[in-house]
Design an enzyme around this catalytic site. Structure first.
Site, PDB file in Angstrom:
ATOM      1  N   ASN A 153     -26.151  43.405 -39.416  1.00 56.95           N
ATOM      2  CA  ASN A 153     -27.403  42.919 -38.800  1.00 56.95           C
ATOM      3  C   ASN A 153     -27.229  42.603 -37.317  1.00 56.95           C
ATOM      4  OD1 ASN A 153     -26.082  40.477 -38.678  1.00 56.95           O
ATOM      5  ND2 ASN A 153     -27.336  39.455 -40.233  1.00 56.95           N
TER       6      ASN A 153
ATOM      7  N   GLY B  37     -22.038  40.503 -34.842  1.00 55.12           N
ATOM      8  CA  GLY B  37     -21.262  41.702 -34.510  1.00 55.12           C
ATOM      9  C   GLY B  37     -21.719  42.292 -33.175  1.00 55.12           C
TER      10      GLY B  37
ATOM     11  N   TYR C 143     -18.347  26.578 -46.462  1.00 54.23           N
ATOM     12  CA  TYR C 143     -17.863  27.950 -46.199  1.00 54.23           C
ATOM     13  C   TYR C 143     -16.907  28.390 -47.314  1.00 54.23           C
ATOM     14  CZ  TYR C 143     -14.833  31.577 -44.366  1.00 54.23           C
ATOM     15  OH  TYR C 143     -14.084  32.722 -44.236  1.00 54.23           O
TER      16      TYR C 143
ATOM     17  N   ASP D 295      -9.693  20.360 -41.202  1.00 51.10           N
ATOM     18  CA  ASP D 295      -8.439  21.106 -41.056  1.00 51.10           C
ATOM     19  C   ASP D 295      -7.395  20.597 -42.050  1.00 51.10           C
ATOM     20  OD1 ASP D 295      -9.162  22.852 -39.055  1.00 51.10           O
ATOM     21  OD2 ASP D 295      -8.409  21.611 -37.420  1.00 51.10           O
TER      22      ASP D 295
END
Ligand code: UFG
Length: 324
Positions: free
Chosen positions: A32, A36, A140, A281
């Site tokens: 899409n 990118g 995520y 993290d």
């Protein structure tokens, strides 16, 4: 083979597309262009602009006839996923569900998926095997783990042949293609941006972890080695089976060691600014890639110095990243 590559205008997808083309495969990229770059689409690949959430255009694209799909398209920024989890579930989980539906309808029965070390969360010990508990620390990671499970169920119910490749920290460049995320959150490109004079100092997130030098330890794998694993996994797929493999080098490097290696490679001083810990993290993430080594003979060939060296060469050739 005729390959459909989702997310093929992104960092890892574009380089895997270039490797596929060099090996003689035909490649159509479905992207899409939200993150990118058109300029990253390798010569010889067809670009189909479309979104996994648009079922009509996805069905049309998949219906063109493919032997297999490499599925890279996803949102990847961990802190953003914490702030806006619904975006991550919609893009990564619903998007993949749409893809799997379209593949089933079109009779495309082979898929290789970009999964992540983030599915393991904070591991009890390292190196991490695929059998380690999956306890993602972010939406995520949850979204990627949900897709791993979706694929396992789809393989069992409908004879899909799929592999989930759980990447650790990918870096480097290949075939004139490299890493250009906007915004950039990854350590190596951020360190090299300082070397290139585009930032004043490396922001170092956390110096009080329970690790040898107090900074987080990660497992870096070169994009060329990572790409090679996709084609080994693709060749080995079997109907009804879901393969899961970690992809890392098995060696851990601290953030300070990465910065020191980058100083050596670039010859630049690389000043550092210490910052508080970055939320989410884990102190130490190092892969055991024994499973893919034993099953498919995969061995990473490039070390951290080569990863940083190739990323640095690409950055010098593309001082402003991709043009579009
Ligand atoms: N770091 C810095 N300064 C920076 C960038 C990163 O100190 O400017 C530190 C981070 O705090 C972390 C380490 O460098 O300790 C590595 O950070 P990256 O963002 O490069 O990589 P992560 O290990 O956080 O994340 C990567 C992928 C994620 C994936 C995760 C686990 O980018 O998509 O590995 O697989 F979820």
């Amino acid at each position: 083979m005729r390959l459909l590559v989702t997310g093929g205008a992104g960092y890892i997808g574009s380089i895997c597309s270039a490797v596929a083309l060099a090996a003689g495969h035909r490649v159509a990229i479905f992207d899409n262009l939200g993150h990118g770059h058109k300029a990253a689409v390798p010569a010889g690949a067809e670009l189909v602009e479309g979104d996994l959430l648009d079922e009509g255009s996805l069905r049309d694209a998949v219906g063109a006839g493919f032997d297999a799909v490499l599925h890279f398209a996803a949102l990847i920024v961990v802190p953003e996923s914490v702030a806006r989890p619904e975006r991550y579930y919609r893009n990564n989980v619903v998007g993949t569900l749409n893809l799997v539906d379209a593949l089933r309808q079109a009779g495309v029965r082979r898929l290789v998926f970009s999964s992540t070390a983030a599915v393991y969360g904070e591991p009890e010990s390292v190196p991490i095997p695929e059998s380690a508990p999956t306890r993602p620390a972010s939406p995520y990671g949850n979204s990627k783990l949900a897709v791993d499970r979706l694929l396992a169920d789809e393989c069992a119910a409908h004879g899909l042949a799929a592999a989930s490749l759980r990447y650790f920290n990918v870096g480097g460049a290949l075939h004139g293609l490299g890493e250009d995320h906007r915004p950039e959150t990854h350590l190596i490109p951020n360190v090299l941006a300082v070397a290139a004079g585009r930032a004043e100092a490396v922001e170092l997130f956390g110096t009080d972890y329970d690790t040898p030098d107090g900074t987080c330890v990660r497992d870096y794998v070169h994009i060329e080695d990572l790409a090679a694993a996709h084609f080994l996994a693709l060749e080995a797929l079997e109907a009804g089976r879901h393969d899961v493999y970690n992809l890392g080098s098995g060696s851990g490097y601290s953030v300070l060691e990465v910065i020191e290696t980058a100083r050596r490679v670039t010859g630049r001083p690389l000043p550092v600014q210490e910052r508080p810990r970055r939320p989410g993290d884990a102190p130490r993430l190092v892969a055991s890639s024994q499973a893919i080594a034993s099953a498919l003979g995969w061995q990473p060939r490039h070390d951290l110095e080569a990863i940083i060296g190739d990323a640095w060469s690409w950055m010098q050739e593309h001082p402003n990243g991709y043009s579009d």
